[in-house]
Design a protein around this motif. Structure first.
Motif, PDB file in Angstrom:
ATOM      1  N   TYR A  11      -5.503 -32.175  80.225  1.00 17.68           N
ATOM      2  CA  TYR A  11      -6.300 -33.356  80.435  1.00 17.68           C
ATOM      3  C   TYR A  11      -5.087 -34.688  80.860  1.00 17.68           C
ATOM      4  N   THR A  12      -3.792 -34.331  80.368  1.00 17.25           N
ATOM      5  CA  THR A  12      -2.816 -35.474  80.857  1.00 17.25           C
ATOM      6  C   THR A  12      -2.362 -35.010  82.367  1.00 17.25           C
ATOM      7  N   SER A  13      -2.889 -34.133  82.775  1.00 13.84           N
ATOM      8  CA  SER A  13      -2.524 -33.982  84.237  1.00 13.84           C
ATOM      9  C   SER A  13      -3.673 -34.532  85.201  1.00 13.84           C
ATOM     10  N   VAL A  14      -4.785 -34.699  84.672  1.00 14.99           N
ATOM     11  CA  VAL A  14      -5.860 -35.071  85.216  1.00 14.99           C
ATOM     12  C   VAL A  14      -5.801 -36.954  84.767  1.00 14.99           C
ATOM     13  N   TRP A  22       4.845 -28.478  85.120  1.00 13.36           N
ATOM     14  CA  TRP A  22       4.550 -26.960  85.197  1.00 13.36           C
ATOM     15  C   TRP A  22       4.523 -26.595  86.675  1.00 13.36           C
ATOM     16  N   THR A  23       4.323 -27.668  87.568  1.00 18.12           N
ATOM     17  CA  THR A  23       3.873 -27.310  89.089  1.00 18.12           C
ATOM     18  C   THR A  23       5.363 -27.375  89.827  1.00 18.12           C
ATOM     19  N   GLY A  24       6.321 -27.571  89.215  1.00 21.13           N
ATOM     20  CA  GLY A  24       7.382 -27.922  90.349  1.00 21.13           C
ATOM     21  C   GLY A  24       7.814 -26.767  91.213  1.00 21.13           C
ATOM     22  N   MET A  25       7.364 -25.706  90.992  1.00 20.22           N
ATOM     23  CA  MET A  25       7.627 -24.575  91.965  1.00 20.22           C
ATOM     24  C   MET A  25       6.797 -24.726  93.114  1.00 20.22           C
ATOM     25  N   LEU A  55      -6.678 -43.120  76.567  1.00 17.21           N
ATOM     26  CA  LEU A  55      -6.189 -41.702  76.524  1.00 17.21           C
ATOM     27  C   LEU A  55      -5.890 -41.390  75.047  1.00 17.21           C
ATOM     28  N   LEU A  56      -5.300 -42.058  74.382  1.00 21.57           N
ATOM     29  CA  LEU A  56      -4.903 -41.913  73.000  1.00 21.57           C
ATOM     30  C   LEU A  56      -6.246 -41.325  72.313  1.00 21.57           C
ATOM     31  N   GLY A  57      -7.176 -42.314  72.424  1.00 21.35           N
ATOM     32  CA  GLY A  57      -8.777 -41.846  71.862  1.00 21.35           C
ATOM     33  C   GLY A  57      -9.307 -40.277  72.344  1.00 21.35           C
ATOM     34  N   THR A  76      -1.924 -24.381  67.651  1.00 24.80           N
ATOM     35  CA  THR A  76      -1.144 -25.529  68.419  1.00 24.80           C
ATOM     36  C   THR A  76      -0.895 -25.334  69.791  1.00 24.80           C
ATOM     37  N   ALA A  77      -0.929 -23.876  70.519  1.00 22.53           N
ATOM     38  CA  ALA A  77      -0.915 -23.549  71.700  1.00 22.53           C
ATOM     39  C   ALA A  77      -2.157 -24.059  72.277  1.00 22.53           C
ATOM     40  N   ILE A  78      -3.338 -23.963  71.813  1.00 18.19           N
ATOM     41  CA  ILE A  78      -4.660 -24.142  72.553  1.00 18.19           C
ATOM     42  C   ILE A  78      -4.558 -25.788  72.574  1.00 18.19           C
ATOM     43  N   VAL A  79      -4.103 -26.474  71.400  1.00 19.41           N
ATOM     44  CA  VAL A  79      -4.092 -27.921  71.554  1.00 19.41           C
ATOM     45  C   VAL A  79      -3.371 -28.481  72.596  1.00 19.41           C
ATOM     46  N   TYR A  80      -1.911 -27.705  72.794  1.00 19.54           N
ATOM     47  CA  TYR A  80      -1.160 -28.028  73.724  1.00 19.54           C
ATOM     48  C   TYR A  80      -1.847 -27.918  75.307  1.00 19.54           C
ATOM     49  N   ILE A  81      -2.308 -26.810  75.356  1.00 21.39           N
ATOM     50  CA  ILE A  81      -2.844 -26.620  76.599  1.00 21.39           C
ATOM     51  C   ILE A  81      -3.861 -27.475  77.180  1.00 21.39           C
ATOM     52  N   MET A  82      -4.807 -27.748  76.244  1.00 19.16           N
ATOM     53  CA  MET A  82      -6.016 -28.728  76.628  1.00 19.16           C
ATOM     54  C   MET A  82      -5.250 -30.099  76.787  1.00 19.16           C
ATOM     55  N   SER A  83      -4.263 -30.254  76.050  1.00 16.24           N
ATOM     56  CA  SER A  83      -3.663 -31.430  76.236  1.00 16.24           C
ATOM     57  C   SER A  83      -3.020 -31.773  77.442  1.00 16.24           C
ATOM     58  N   GLU A  84      -2.384 -30.662  77.943  1.00 19.55           N
ATOM     59  CA  GLU A  84      -1.932 -30.796  79.470  1.00 19.55           C
ATOM     60  C   GLU A  84      -2.661 -30.788  80.401  1.00 19.55           C
TER      61      GLU A  84
END
Length: 482
Positions: free
Chosen positions: A124-127, A402-405, A3-5, A114-122
């Motif tokens: 990916y990490t959700s999967v 982000w899916t708590g609702m 995942l780090l890679g 940074t926002a784009i990187v954050y969205i892509m990371s979120e």
């Protein structure tokens, strides 16, 4: 490690995209593609014609001689002169020479990347959820916050280096003392009333730091006392409040001027006022008796359970922070145009004054408005950027979702439990001492610690944002400065 890679691959892809899109700038688009127009100051010949100043050829020749020596022609005109300024659209060639233009382009574009990187990371990490790896998008977020802090510090520094900014300098000193007092009062409020999470963060940090010191064979009574840590929190909060003071006053002024555009239209001013009041709503979301108790604990008549779960409330809080920042960003061109219109308003106020003014002073009064456009843009955008990325780090490092609702998420495993497991597993001889120390040190900073640090940082940024803009609006309301 896989995942780090993957995160490194995302980062490298984003760096290559930044290099290829270097000629495109979202920051420049905000200034030059949103139909902003600036005001042009009248030339000397136009002022002479309006004021009835005779055009003497001898004096004109002398004036041209003075201009060649670096001394522009100077003459006096009545302050009550009726001048209607011409306008011109703001173009990239106009803004590239403005003060702090480079800093403005850098912070806006880097925040977008940074926002784009954050969205892509979120995504990916959700999967593929992270286990022991560090989320690299947090490094980008921290850099954005640090850059925003540096820019605000540079803007505030101007008040201490200029000899003409005695009033602003005194305001900064007073603001620091006031915010320091408010922060110390806030930090003694019980978690049952204000859930910023500082006390649970300290308890978790103290417990795990003491274990870490024991594992390293160090004799210590533990980390710094809670009083010392809260004092440092208060000093940091006072600095943030001071840096937000003049940006808040500026935003309030632009909001006040924006309301003049809509006249009898009641809907748009209502939307503007609602957007202006949203930071106050965000501040209340951390006040437990007012919001969390009514939404997640109290069961109203006719209902079998509260309105939402605790996870849903945490998600709602984060979504509202992001939504407020996005709305503020969408209204940025309208607010900047309200600032540029200050040039004409200055002349309208000057018409009511008696006496005379030199052509140089009149032209500087008009030109200075556009000259500080990027400074005003930074004052508008840097505080909301800090609020946004503090909230994003609060979400990720605090273990929220982000899916708590929509559905209940599993309880986040406490990092301290992992720390104990690692310590017990490596009691034998299998892993080197250095690796053991590194793992134990990493486990000192648990989810509770992150929730306390970034929870307080997010809430305080919203609070300082709300307080400074509210003071600015109160100043405009009672004094009606034009």
């Amino acid at each position: 490690m896989a995942l780090l890679g993957a995160q490194l691959v995302i980062t490298l892809i984003m760096v290559s995209v930044i290099q290829k899109l270097g000629s495109y700038s979202f920051a420049r688009w905000l200034l030059c593609s949103q139909r902003l127009y600036r005001y042009l100051y009248p030339t000397n010949s136009e002022l002479k014609s309006l004021a009835g100043v005779p055009k003497d050829t001898t004096k004109a020749r002398k004036g041209s001689k003075h201009e060649s020596n670096g001394k522009p022609e100077t003459f006096h005109v009545p302050r009550s002169l009726d001048i209607q300024l011409e306008t011109a659209p703001v173009t990239p060639l106009d803004v590239v020479h403005l003060r702090f233009y480079t800093e403005y382009v850098w912070i806006v574009d880097f925040s977008l990347y940074t926002a784009i990187v954050y969205i892509m990371s979120e995504v990916y990490t959700s999967v593929f959820p992270l286990k022991d790896e560090f989320n690299l998008s947090m490094v980008w977020c921290i850099l954005v916050v640090l850059f925003s802090f540096k820019i605000l510090l540079s803007l505030t520094k101007q008040y201490f280096t200029s000899e003409e900014s005695i009033g602003e300098r005194s305001t900064c000193i007073v603001a620091f003392c006031v915010f320091l007092l408010i922060a110390m009062m806030v930090l003694i409020v019980s978690e049952a009333n204000l859930e910023v999470g500082v006390d649970p963060a300290y308890d978790s940090f103290y417990e795990n730091a003491s274990k870490f010191l024991e594992n390293q064979g160090l004799s210590s009574v533990g980390p710094a006392s809670k009083l010392i840590l809260k004092f440092f929190f208060a000093v940091w909060a006072a600095i943030i409040g001071t840096l937000f003071t003049f940006p808040g006053l500026r935003v309030a002024r632009m909001h006040w001027d924006s309301l003049r555009y809509y006249g009898d239209n009641k809907v748009k001013p209502l939307l503007l006022n609602f957007n202006f009041a949203m930071p106050f709503v965000l501040v209340l979301l951390w006040v437990r008796p007012i919001t969390r108790h009514y939404l997640t604990v109290r069961v109203f008549s006719g209902m079998e359970k509260p309105l939402m779960t605790s996870d849903a409330f945490d998600t709602l809080r984060l979504i509202l922070v992001v939504g407020t920042v996005v709305t503020r960003l969408a209204l940025m061109p309208r607010q900047l145009q309200a600032y540029l219109d200050m040039a004409q308003r200055r002349l309208d106020v000057q018409k009511k004054e008696a006496g005379r003014i030199t052509n140089i002073d009149l032209q500087k009064k008009i030109a200075s408005v556009f000259y500080y456009l990027c400074v005003v843009a930074l004052q508008y955008i840097c505080p909301i950027i800090m609020c946004l990325y503090m909230a994003l780090m609060y979400k990720t490092l605090g273990g929220y979702t982000w899916t708590g609702m929509f559905y209940e998420s599993e309880e986040v495993c406490a990092m301290s439990d992992k720390a104990e497991g690692i310590t017990d597993a490596v009691d034998g001889e299998g892993i080197e001492q250095f690796q053991l120390a590194l793992e134990n040190l990493k486990m000192v900073f648990t989810v509770d610690v992150y929730r306390g640090v970034f929870g307080f940082a997010t809430w305080w940024c919203c609070f300082a944002w709300f307080l400074t803009t509210s003071l600015g609006l109160a100043y405009q309301t009672y004094f009606r400065i034009s």
